[in-house]
Design a protein around this motif. Structure first.
Motif, PDB file in Angstrom:
ATOM      1  N   ASP A   9      22.506  77.908  41.621  1.00 14.06           N
ATOM      2  CA  ASP A   9      23.383  77.073  40.807  1.00 14.06           C
ATOM      3  C   ASP A   9      23.253  77.351  39.317  1.00 14.06           C
ATOM      4  OD1 ASP A   9      20.881  75.998  40.625  1.00 14.06           O
ATOM      5  OD2 ASP A   9      21.451  73.944  41.103  1.00 14.06           O
ATOM      6  N   MET A  10      22.087  77.823  38.879  1.00 16.09           N
ATOM      7  CA  MET A  10      21.912  78.184  37.464  1.00 16.09           C
ATOM      8  C   MET A  10      21.569  79.663  37.384  1.00 16.09           C
ATOM      9  SD  MET A  10      20.007  74.881  35.765  1.00 16.09           S
ATOM     10  CE  MET A  10      20.306  75.527  34.115  1.00 16.09           C
ATOM     11  N   LEU A  11      22.599  80.486  37.240  1.00 12.42           N
ATOM     12  CA  LEU A  11      22.432  81.934  37.267  1.00 12.42           C
ATOM     13  C   LEU A  11      23.287  82.561  36.162  1.00 12.42           C
ATOM     14  CD1 LEU A  11      20.812  83.776  39.303  1.00 12.42           C
ATOM     15  CD2 LEU A  11      23.024  84.292  40.324  1.00 12.42           C
ATOM     16  N   PRO A  12      22.936  82.303  34.911  1.00 16.26           N
ATOM     17  CA  PRO A  12      23.776  82.785  33.812  1.00 16.26           C
ATOM     18  C   PRO A  12      23.763  84.301  33.673  1.00 16.26           C
ATOM     19  CG  PRO A  12      21.727  81.898  32.962  1.00 16.26           C
ATOM     20  CD  PRO A  12      21.760  81.561  34.427  1.00 16.26           C
ATOM     21  N   VAL A  13      24.816  84.823  33.077  1.00 14.94           N
ATOM     22  CA  VAL A  13      24.891  86.238  32.713  1.00 14.94           C
ATOM     23  C   VAL A  13      24.326  86.363  31.306  1.00 14.94           C
ATOM     24  CG1 VAL A  13      26.414  88.205  32.329  1.00 14.94           C
ATOM     25  CG2 VAL A  13      26.906  86.579  34.173  1.00 14.94           C
ATOM     26  N   THR A  14      23.338  87.219  31.125  1.00 14.05           N
ATOM     27  CA  THR A  14      22.545  87.208  29.890  1.00 14.05           C
ATOM     28  C   THR A  14      23.309  87.438  28.589  1.00 14.05           C
ATOM     29  OG1 THR A  14      21.929  89.518  30.285  1.00 14.05           O
ATOM     30  CG2 THR A  14      20.402  87.819  31.032  1.00 14.05           C
ATOM     31  N   PRO A  15      24.327  88.305  28.524  1.00  8.95           N
ATOM     32  CA  PRO A  15      24.976  88.479  27.222  1.00  8.95           C
ATOM     33  C   PRO A  15      25.613  87.202  26.671  1.00  8.95           C
ATOM     34  CG  PRO A  15      25.542  90.269  28.698  1.00  8.95           C
ATOM     35  CD  PRO A  15      24.848  89.222  29.523  1.00  8.95           C
ATOM     36  N   HIS A  16      25.831  86.207  27.570  1.00 10.89           N
ATOM     37  CA  HIS A  16      26.485  84.974  27.145  1.00 10.89           C
ATOM     38  C   HIS A  16      25.497  83.923  26.654  1.00 10.89           C
ATOM     39  CE1 HIS A  16      29.900  86.104  30.166  1.00 10.89           C
ATOM     40  NE2 HIS A  16      29.913  86.838  29.086  1.00 10.89           N
ATOM     41  N   MET A  17      24.214  84.218  26.678  1.00  7.03           N
ATOM     42  CA  MET A  17      23.218  83.199  26.341  1.00  7.03           C
ATOM     43  C   MET A  17      22.233  83.727  25.312  1.00  7.03           C
ATOM     44  SD  MET A  17      21.133  80.865  29.001  1.00  7.03           S
ATOM     45  CE  MET A  17      22.475  79.710  29.180  1.00  7.03           C
ATOM     46  N   ALA A  18      22.242  83.126  24.150  1.00  7.49           N
ATOM     47  CA  ALA A  18      21.365  83.577  23.069  1.00  7.49           C
ATOM     48  C   ALA A  18      19.917  83.192  23.349  1.00  7.49           C
ATOM     49  CB  ALA A  18      21.829  82.954  21.758  1.00  7.49           C
ATOM     50  N   HIS A  19      18.982  84.025  22.863  1.00  7.97           N
ATOM     51  CA  HIS A  19      17.538  83.769  22.943  1.00  7.97           C
ATOM     52  C   HIS A  19      17.038  83.661  24.390  1.00  7.97           C
ATOM     53  CE1 HIS A  19      17.917  83.135  18.689  1.00  7.97           C
ATOM     54  NE2 HIS A  19      18.666  82.075  18.857  1.00  7.97           N
ATOM     55  N   PHE A  20      17.747  84.279  25.309  1.00  8.94           N
ATOM     56  CA  PHE A  20      17.337  84.183  26.716  1.00  8.94           C
ATOM     57  C   PHE A  20      17.919  85.360  27.457  1.00  8.94           C
ATOM     58  CE2 PHE A  20      17.466  82.530  31.058  1.00  8.94           C
ATOM     59  CZ  PHE A  20      16.242  81.891  31.144  1.00  8.94           C
ATOM     60  N   ASP A  21      17.058  86.180  28.074  1.00  6.47           N
ATOM     61  CA  ASP A  21      17.589  87.322  28.789  1.00  6.47           C
ATOM     62  C   ASP A  21      16.806  87.568  30.070  1.00  6.47           C
ATOM     63  OD1 ASP A  21      15.247  88.630  28.082  1.00  6.47           O
ATOM     64  OD2 ASP A  21      16.161  89.743  26.437  1.00  6.47           O
ATOM     65  N   GLU A  22      17.126  88.689  30.729  1.00  6.58           N
ATOM     66  CA  GLU A  22      16.552  88.984  32.044  1.00  6.58           C
ATOM     67  C   GLU A  22      15.053  89.248  31.988  1.00  6.58           C
ATOM     68  OE1 GLU A  22      17.858  92.966  30.326  1.00  6.58           O
ATOM     69  OE2 GLU A  22      18.547  90.883  30.335  1.00  6.58           O
ATOM     70  N   LYS A  23      14.501  89.498  30.810  1.00  3.79           N
ATOM     71  CA  LYS A  23      13.063  89.756  30.717  1.00  3.79           C
ATOM     72  C   LYS A  23      12.240  88.499  31.041  1.00  3.79           C
ATOM     73  CE  LYS A  23      13.391  94.082  29.769  1.00  3.79           C
ATOM     74  NZ  LYS A  23      12.755  94.724  28.635  1.00  3.79           N
ATOM     75  N   THR A  24      12.879  87.333  31.048  1.00  2.00           N
ATOM     76  CA  THR A  24      12.202  86.113  31.502  1.00  2.00           C
ATOM     77  C   THR A  24      11.840  86.224  32.980  1.00  2.00           C
ATOM     78  OG1 THR A  24      13.427  84.792  29.890  1.00  2.00           O
ATOM     79  CG2 THR A  24      12.409  83.616  31.722  1.00  2.00           C
ATOM     80  N   ASP A  25      12.749  86.781  33.775  1.00  2.00           N
ATOM     81  CA  ASP A  25      12.466  87.001  35.200  1.00  2.00           C
ATOM     82  C   ASP A  25      11.314  87.975  35.388  1.00  2.00           C
ATOM     83  OD1 ASP A  25      14.398  85.274  36.180  1.00  2.00           O
ATOM     84  OD2 ASP A  25      15.934  86.833  36.349  1.00  2.00           O
TER      85      ASP A  25
END
Length: 315
Positions: free
Chosen positions: A234-250
């Protein structure tokens, strides 16, 4: 190596998340079948028994589903199908906005997910779950989608009797499969899923709804053949659309998850040691220094080959 039970994440403003969901929810075309990038079309042989799992063996084309490997492809269920032909049997889980039931459809057991909060944010998240699941079909990495009714509202998915990945120790013990080969295969499945989400044709997706180890594990289900699929989308954003948060968190989460999945046995601890340099990079404070999911997967496949040699020499 000590198991880390707490992850350090950057908090996402609720308003940003809501706006993101509003602009990215879409129903994909039935003619579009996602193709995986960076992963071979067949999973390599991963167990000493010679078992091999092929990416699409158990899946029909988009818009259809198959249950129990019976070879029959059924069309996705409509609202009428779900309302009149899917019968709840018992409740098997509950989240913040939804309840999960073991249900029956024809002669099959299925999972029925019902929304129990009717506010607009809950409905938005629930629709996001259904649409994300739809867009990834068919895939060996995602729970099989059977149908969705937004007006009911209800979501029907494939039922996995073993439940979520946080029960893995009990599952392996009950199935007499508590060995390093099975544990590493499950760990490898988890890494493959992360790579799949990061290399999806629809964008680089991040699993941002996982603030601790148990929450992360609960988002995955264990299949009857002891593989892993992602279920909570349900919460699966596409990273270019979200500032200060990217796939490196995973990537940061991978070491703690795998260290838990490998258990405390001698060989499990040895595998964790073999992965230690890679895991150290995953835990880099600077996200830019962390490897990509594809690089992590390559490292795991290398360790898999070394592990096979070790198990062969000790058999």
């Amino acid at each position: 190596m000590a198991i880390k039970y707490t992850f350090y994440f950057i908090l996402i403003p609720a308003f940003t998340a809501i706006v993101l969901f509003i602009f990215r929810i879409q129903i994909p075309s039935d003619n579009h079948i996602p193709r995986m990038r960076g992963i071979h079309s067949s999973w390599i042989q991963e167990h000493e028994t010679g078992y091999q799992f092929n990416d699409y063996d158990r899946h029909c084309r988009k818009g259809y589903f198959q249950l129990n490997n019976d070879g029959v492809c059924h069309p996705w269920l409509t609202c009428k199908d779900i309302q009149y032909n899917v019968t709840p049997i018992k409740r098997i889980g509950e989240g913040g906005i939804k309840k999960v039931y073991l249900a029956s459809w024809k002669e099959y057991n299925v999972s029925l997910v019902r929304l129990h909060h009717k506010d607009w944010i809950s409905q938005l998240l629930f629709s996001s779950q259904a649409n994300n699941m739809q867009q990834f079909q068919p895939s060996p990495f995602v729970t099989q989608f059977l149908g969705f009714c937004p007006s009911f509202p209800a979501l029907v998915t494939e039922y996995h009797r073993f439940g979520s990945l946080d029960n893995i120790n009990r599952i392996l013990k009950e199935q007499n499969e508590d060995n390093v080969a099975t544990r590493f295969r499950i760990s490898l499945d988890y890494v493959k899923i992360i790579n799949f989400l990061h290399s999806s044709p629809t964008g680089t997706h991040v699993m941002c709804d996982s603030s601790n180890l148990n929450k992360t594990l609960s988002q995955f289900l264990v299949t009857s053949d002891l593989h892993v699929v992602v279920n909570d989308l349900d919460m699966l954003p596409v990273t270019p659309h979200m500032a200060h948060f990217d796939e490196k968190t995973d990537i940061w989460k991978i070491p703690a998850v795998v260290e838990y999945l490998m258990g405390n046995g001698f060989y499990g601890r040895h595998v964790v040691f073999m992965l230690s340099k890679l895991h150290q990079k995953c835990r880099s404070i600077d996200p830019k220094l962390r490897p990509t999911a594809a690089e992590v997967l390559k490292g795991y496949l290398d360790v898999q080959q070394r592990l096979k040699v070790i198990l062969s020499n000790n058999s």
